[in-house]
Motif scaffolding. Sequence first.
Motif: not given
Length: 297
Positions: A56-58, A75-78, A82-85, A89-92
């Motif tokens: 996230e910081h990058e 949060r909107r994309l999730e 479109e993404i999975v957090r 582990s991170g964001t995928f």
Amino acid sequence: MAPEEVAARWRRSHGSNDARAEQPQRRPSLVDSAEEALHIWLAGGRYRQGDRLPPEHEVATMLGVSRGTLRSALRRLEERGEIVRRQGSGTFVGRSGVPAALGERLERLEPYSSLAERRGLTLVSVDLNIERRAVGAEVGEALGLAPIAQAIAVSRTIVANEAPVAVMFDVVHPKVSLPDDAQLRAALERGQMVLDVLIGLGVPVTYARTRVIPSLLSPRERAGKLLGVRRTTAVLELEELIYAGRDERVAYSRDLFAPGGLDVAVTRSLESTRPTPIANSRGSRNSRDAGARTRRP
């Protein structure tokens, strides 16, 4: 599709209803702009479903926004998938459409076995034949061999979840030391591709040249019978030459796919390793957002 077209189409598809459209358009918020920039970045095709995104910081630094703003956009994309957090582990990258048994982006070299695994499909090979034979003029020219040169040739029908999806023919360059016939047969029967075998042997595969050939297949042809074609129909044929190291030809393949067996897509986009920063486009408001992160108490 140009980034501007992607943005316009996305805004239309995620726009307000007719009643709201009659109202004066409000200026997009910082979160709106970050959300749109992220969507366009992912639509470019650099990342595929299941790929992990940078921390996230990058990403916040790339966009020129605070981490709070970024998290609201994520949060909107999730919410749209479109993404999975995943905590810790991170964001995928999230879900994508799956219109065919297999789907391939031609700009990325990947075994069909990997594509099938992501789709939850089980591949097996039937009618498998492995033999050492003269390569012939066409394959010999492709691999840089004399027509009488002997090489291992593999032919088989690929079945996905009990339905035939492809007839495949491969020839491996004789300089590649393949496993013995029993081991090779076992690997192919359980759905591995020749590319899987090459990678498993440590062959430094680097790229492939693929030619897409539209073809007509009749039920009287052997391939038509193997694929269960009931009338003459259009099918997709891929001819591929696999390279290792610096332009060393290591394998030739010719694959014929049943209707609906393979969805091929070519994504052409401007290469973008990071989302477009929004600080410069939003003026002083973004500057204030960036300044809020650096202001000392």
